[in-house]
Design a protein around this motif. Structure first.
Motif, short mmCIF file in Angstrom:
data_model
loop_
_atom_site.label_atom_id
_atom_site.label_comp_id
_atom_site.label_asym_id
_atom_site.label_seq_id
_atom_site.Cartn_x
_atom_site.Cartn_y
_atom_site.Cartn_z
N ALA A 25 -63.99 31.75 -33.64
CA ALA A 25 -63.08 32.89 -33.34
C ALA A 25 -62.30 32.43 -32.06
N ILE A 26 -62.66 31.53 -31.25
CA ILE A 26 -62.15 31.04 -30.11
C ILE A 26 -60.82 30.43 -30.43
N TRP A 27 -60.66 29.64 -31.76
CA TRP A 27 -59.41 28.92 -32.09
C TRP A 27 -58.20 29.90 -32.22
N GLY A 28 -58.50 31.16 -32.79
CA GLY A 28 -57.56 32.22 -32.87
C GLY A 28 -56.08 31.83 -33.45
N ASP A 29 -54.88 31.91 -32.79
CA ASP A 29 -53.59 31.82 -33.41
C ASP A 29 -53.46 30.40 -33.38
N PHE A 30 -54.21 29.46 -32.73
CA PHE A 30 -54.11 28.03 -32.85
C PHE A 30 -54.60 27.70 -34.34
N ALA A 237 -50.57 24.78 -26.59
CA ALA A 237 -50.82 24.71 -27.98
C ALA A 237 -49.78 23.83 -28.69
N ASP A 238 -48.62 23.93 -28.40
CA ASP A 238 -47.56 23.07 -29.02
C ASP A 238 -47.81 21.69 -28.83
N ARG A 239 -48.11 21.15 -27.55
CA ARG A 239 -48.32 19.85 -27.52
C ARG A 239 -49.60 19.38 -28.32
#
Length: 255
Positions: A25-30, A237-239
């Protein structure tokens, strides 16, 4: 009993392995963003999240459990402890790994006489003792260390606290001991494309690792993110997404 896992999205197979004391769940939106381009498999490590402990929780047993629920051949993304496990998996079943992305992961997490770019043994042992005395306090301290120095520390700490509560108490210590594994030989002999993404302010995996890791494997691509700590997939996140996409696409294009 198999580990909890979930697969979603369409595209090249990409497996995500999380860190100690947490769950997928730590990954979330990523993870959600990755599913826009890849077929993403999320796995809760043994004894963490929704997965029960496996066997004696040794490195070999944990790797076997991961392979049992993973796609036959995939790109692997490992963060922190997940990175060490991904290295072990690539060493034991290289035919299952197309490429490896390591985020804030140290092949040898605890310092040794010939490996200073890691956590001091006395600090690690203090964590082990603290966990036996007070699990909640230890996990909170670990969360604080992971976010210190990050430009998005408050958001990261909030995310950690929302995920950190779901672990089997009896599995926390065995899972923590997996961090003592020395995966330097695995990194040195890695046969697939690999990259290492570090946070310049990481309190757990020092920036000095960049040069030492490349010394072990000069084919390793290394990126250090300024104002990033132990969770660059949140702060940058983007990088990080762009780096993963480059490696996966280049690997698949090369066949």
């Amino acid at each position: 009993m198999s580990l909890w896992h979930e697969t979603r999205g369409i595209g090249p197979d990409l497996v995500l392995l999380h860190g100690w004391g947490l769950s997928s769940a730590i990954w979330g939106d990523f993870a959600d963003r990755l599913t826009e381009q890849y077929r993403v498999t999320l796995i809760d490590l043994p004894g963490l999240g929704r997965s029960l402990p496996v066997g004696d929780m040794s490195l070999d047993v944990v790797v076997e459990a991961l392979l049992a629920v993973a796609p036959e051949r995939a790109h692997w993304l490992g963060w922190s402890l997940g990175g060490q496990l991904a290295l072990a998996l690539a060493q034991q079943a290289s035919e299952r790994v197309k490429s490896l992305s390591l985020i804030a992961a140290n092949p040898c997490f605890v310092a040794r006489d010939d490996w200073s770019c890691a956590m001091a043994p006395e600090v690690f042992n203090a964590f082990v003792e603290s966990l036996a005395d007070n699990e909640v306090k230890t996990l909170q301290r670990f969360a604080a260390l992971q976010t210190r120095g990050s430009a998005t520390a408050r958001d990261e700490l909030k995310r950690l606290k929302s995920v950190i509560v779901s672990a089997e108490p009896q599995a926390l210590a065995p899972a923590l001991m997996l961090l003592e594994s020395d995966m330097r030989p695995a990194l040195a002999t890695l046969g697939c494309p690999a990259q290492l993404i570090l946070g310049a302010e990481d309190q757990l995996v020092p920036q000095a690792l960049a040069a030492e890791a490349q010394h072990l494997n000069n084919n390793l691509s290394v990126e250090v993110l300024e104002q990033g700590a132990h969770l660059p997939f949140i702060s940058h996140a983007d990088r990080v997404l762009a780096s993963i996409q480059r490696q996966v696409d280049a690997t698949d294009a090369a066949g």
